[in-house]
Write a protein that holds these residues in place. Structure first.
Motif, mmCIF file in Angstrom:
data_model
loop_
_atom_site.group_PDB
_atom_site.id
_atom_site.type_symbol
_atom_site.label_atom_id
_atom_site.label_comp_id
_atom_site.label_asym_id
_atom_site.label_seq_id
_atom_site.Cartn_x
_atom_site.Cartn_y
_atom_site.Cartn_z
ATOM 1 N N MET A 2 42.255 17.659 -27.528
ATOM 2 C CA MET A 2 43.464 18.063 -26.803
ATOM 3 C C MET A 2 43.644 19.571 -26.772
ATOM 4 N N GLN A 3 43.454 20.216 -27.912
ATOM 5 C CA GLN A 3 43.755 21.636 -28.032
ATOM 6 C C GLN A 3 42.949 22.512 -27.063
ATOM 7 N N PRO A 4 41.642 22.264 -26.850
ATOM 8 C CA PRO A 4 40.889 23.130 -25.938
ATOM 9 C C PRO A 4 41.444 23.171 -24.515
ATOM 10 N N PHE A 5 42.052 22.072 -24.038
ATOM 11 C CA PHE A 5 42.618 22.091 -22.682
ATOM 12 C C PHE A 5 43.745 23.108 -22.585
ATOM 13 N N LYS A 6 44.583 23.168 -23.609
ATOM 14 C CA LYS A 6 45.671 24.141 -23.618
ATOM 15 C C LYS A 6 45.107 25.564 -23.630
ATOM 16 N N MET A 7 44.035 25.758 -24.404
ATOM 17 C CA MET A 7 43.456 27.098 -24.540
ATOM 18 C C MET A 7 42.675 27.514 -23.301
ATOM 19 N N LEU A 8 42.094 26.555 -22.580
ATOM 20 C CA LEU A 8 41.380 26.890 -21.350
ATOM 21 C C LEU A 8 42.327 27.528 -20.336
ATOM 22 N N VAL A 9 43.548 26.999 -20.256
ATOM 23 C CA VAL A 9 44.534 27.579 -19.344
ATOM 24 C C VAL A 9 44.858 29.010 -19.786
ATOM 25 N N GLY A 10 45.069 29.201 -21.080
ATOM 26 C CA GLY A 10 45.347 30.546 -21.582
ATOM 27 C C GLY A 10 44.198 31.504 -21.357
ATOM 28 N N ASP A 11 42.976 30.999 -21.455
ATOM 29 C CA ASP A 11 41.794 31.845 -21.295
ATOM 30 C C ASP A 11 41.567 32.272 -19.848
ATOM 31 N N MET A 12 41.752 31.333 -18.895
ATOM 32 C CA MET A 12 41.204 31.520 -17.552
ATOM 33 C C MET A 12 42.239 31.644 -16.439
ATOM 34 N N VAL A 13 43.509 31.453 -16.748
ATOM 35 C CA VAL A 13 44.547 31.493 -15.711
ATOM 36 C C VAL A 13 45.401 32.739 -15.886
ATOM 37 N N ASN A 14 45.673 33.427 -14.769
ATOM 38 C CA ASN A 14 46.494 34.641 -14.859
ATOM 39 C C ASN A 14 47.972 34.284 -15.046
ATOM 40 N N GLU A 15 48.764 35.296 -15.364
ATOM 41 C CA GLU A 15 50.171 35.060 -15.720
ATOM 42 C C GLU A 15 50.957 34.437 -14.574
ATOM 43 N N GLU A 16 50.642 34.840 -13.317
ATOM 44 C CA GLU A 16 51.376 34.316 -12.168
ATOM 45 C C GLU A 16 51.153 32.822 -11.970
ATOM 46 N N LYS A 55 42.933 38.608 -14.029
ATOM 47 C CA LYS A 55 42.240 37.351 -13.781
ATOM 48 C C LYS A 55 42.446 36.934 -12.326
ATOM 49 N N PRO A 56 41.398 36.470 -11.666
ATOM 50 C CA PRO A 56 41.533 36.078 -10.258
ATOM 51 C C PRO A 56 42.378 34.824 -10.109
ATOM 52 N N ASN A 57 43.017 34.694 -8.938
ATOM 53 C CA ASN A 57 43.762 33.469 -8.643
ATOM 54 C C ASN A 57 42.800 32.300 -8.496
ATOM 55 N N MET A 58 43.253 31.123 -8.879
ATOM 56 C CA MET A 58 42.467 29.900 -8.732
ATOM 57 C C MET A 58 43.168 28.998 -7.726
ATOM 58 N N ASN A 59 42.371 28.246 -6.953
ATOM 59 C CA ASN A 59 42.988 27.299 -6.033
ATOM 60 C C ASN A 59 43.496 26.079 -6.805
ATOM 61 N N PHE A 60 44.182 25.186 -6.094
ATOM 62 C CA PHE A 60 44.796 24.035 -6.767
ATOM 63 C C PHE A 60 43.762 23.221 -7.526
ATOM 64 N N TRP A 61 42.615 22.957 -6.927
ATOM 65 C CA TRP A 61 41.633 22.091 -7.565
ATOM 66 C C TRP A 61 40.976 22.757 -8.760
ATOM 67 N N GLY A 62 40.903 24.104 -8.722
ATOM 68 C CA GLY A 62 40.413 24.810 -9.900
ATOM 69 C C GLY A 62 41.349 24.621 -11.083
ATOM 70 N N LEU A 63 42.670 24.715 -10.829
ATOM 71 C CA LEU A 63 43.658 24.489 -11.882
ATOM 72 C C LEU A 63 43.645 23.027 -12.326
ATOM 73 N N TRP A 64 43.465 22.126 -11.365
ATOM 74 C CA TRP A 64 43.410 20.690 -11.671
ATOM 75 C C TRP A 64 42.227 20.371 -12.576
ATOM 76 N N ASN A 65 41.062 20.926 -12.249
ATOM 77 C CA ASN A 65 39.848 20.637 -13.030
ATOM 78 C C ASN A 65 39.968 21.117 -14.466
ATOM 79 N N LEU A 66 40.684 22.234 -14.683
ATOM 80 C CA LEU A 66 40.857 22.749 -16.041
ATOM 81 C C LEU A 66 41.525 21.727 -16.953
#
Length: 324
Positions: free
Chosen positions: A137-151, A4-15
């Motif tokens: 609430m639950q979809p926000f937790k899953m969006l991070v799991g779906d779209m954010v890499n392990e790092e 998964k590609p790295n996301m910038n701060f605002w990409g992580l914030w928007n999730l």
């Protein structure tokens, strides 16, 4: 499996930004439900029965949303449809719940187990509110799991935790703030004060705006892209290998039985955390009102229509905000 590609701060914030609005709704519920039901006429010694509903709905709703959103693909995304529907229902209920005492139901005739129609309506609204909050609430937790890499997951969940607690602080202080601004903090018997009603209205508006923001800013991956980034093909092979002779998927029960030990360890800790939270939510209002504000006693119970009780309840929100 593609990285998964790295996301910038605002990409992580928007999730996770919508979590801010969801947590405002949750904070308003946590700090004000005992106050609302006591105002509607609930026996203060029985408030714990009302508090059974929220965690019970969470236990039921969150796994269901997780399971079925895994299999949902539409033009609006995978998790976001559940997020938006949950938020929309929560907004509607947040406008109805604090008005329960102002509605007229056959002159409050007792319907079931000595409970008035107003009380039953309030219970239904509470159940719907917690169901919809959990659904959002639950979809926000899953969006991070779906779209954010392990790092980046630690950073993503840290942002989510910050927004979660920031939303809690805002939701908890609303009634105190509105009373300070001059909005009426007392009401006739059986009616919730305007300071609480307006808190729920403003919280509902912030919730839907935050969710709309996330919906507009976050674009979930198409199925093919998602499968490449999350190794779905390999997971499906493993699931197929575990299917029974009829080819059906493993049941929820079998998944629980085979859950890793960490699941059960964390679950045990959570159980005792929730036991403590339920005591806090149930008894803090009455304790602060009786011991710190000298609330008048009427017929052996605290006078929930008094200015002292309502002022104490506002300060309970401040205490919860400090905890958050």
């Amino acid at each position: 499996m593609k990285k998964k590609p790295n996301m910038n701060f605002w990409g992580l914030w928007n999730l996770s930004f919508g979590f801010f609005g969801v947590q405002i709704a949750y904070a308003l519920q946590s700090a004000n439900i005992s106050r609302i039901f006591a105002t509607l006429g609930a026996d203060p010694h029985s408030l714990s029965f009302f508090w059974i509903l929220p965690p019970l709905m969470g236990i039921i709703v969150q796994p269901i949303v997780g399971k079925y959103s895994d299999r949902t693909w539409c033009r609006w995304g995978r998790r976001i449809p559940y997020l938006f529907i949950g938020a929309a229902v929560a907004v509607a209920v947040m406008c109805l719940l604090p008005n329960s005492g102002s509605l007229h139901f056959d002159n409050k005739t007792a319907l079931w187990a000595g409970m008035s129609a107003v009380m039953i309506f309030g219970l239904l609204m509470l159940m719907l509110l917690d169901t919809s909050i959990n659904m959002a609430m639950q979809p926000f937790k899953m969006l991070v799991g779906d779209m954010v890499n392990e790092e980046q997951k630690k950073k993503a969940y840290s942002i989510q935790s910050f927004l979660c607690n920031a939303g809690s602080v805002v939701g908890y202080v609303f009634p105190f703030l509105f009373a300070w601004l001059g909005i009426k903090n007392t009401a006739p018997e059986g009616v919730v004060p305007d300071s609480v009603i307006y808190s729920f209205y403003v919280g509902a508006a912030i919730l839907i705006l935050c969710v709309i923001y996330t919906t507009l800013k976050v674009k979930e991956w198409a199925p093919e892209e998602y499968n490449e980034y999350n190794g779905v093909a390999e997971a499906e092979k493993a699931t197929a290998a575990e299917s029974d002779s009829n080819g059906s998927e493993p049941s929820m029960l079998s998944l629980l039985i085979k859950a890793p030990s960490a699941f059960w360890s964390i679950g045990l800790v959570q159980f005792f955390c929730w036991a403590a939270f339920l005591f806090m939510w149930t008894y803090t209002n009455g304790t602060i009102a009786a011991n710190a504000f000298d609330t008048p006693i009427v017929n052996g119970e605290l006078d929930v229509t008094s200015a002292a009780y309502q002022q104490a309840s506002n300060w309970v929100g401040i205490l919860f905000a400090v905890q958050a």
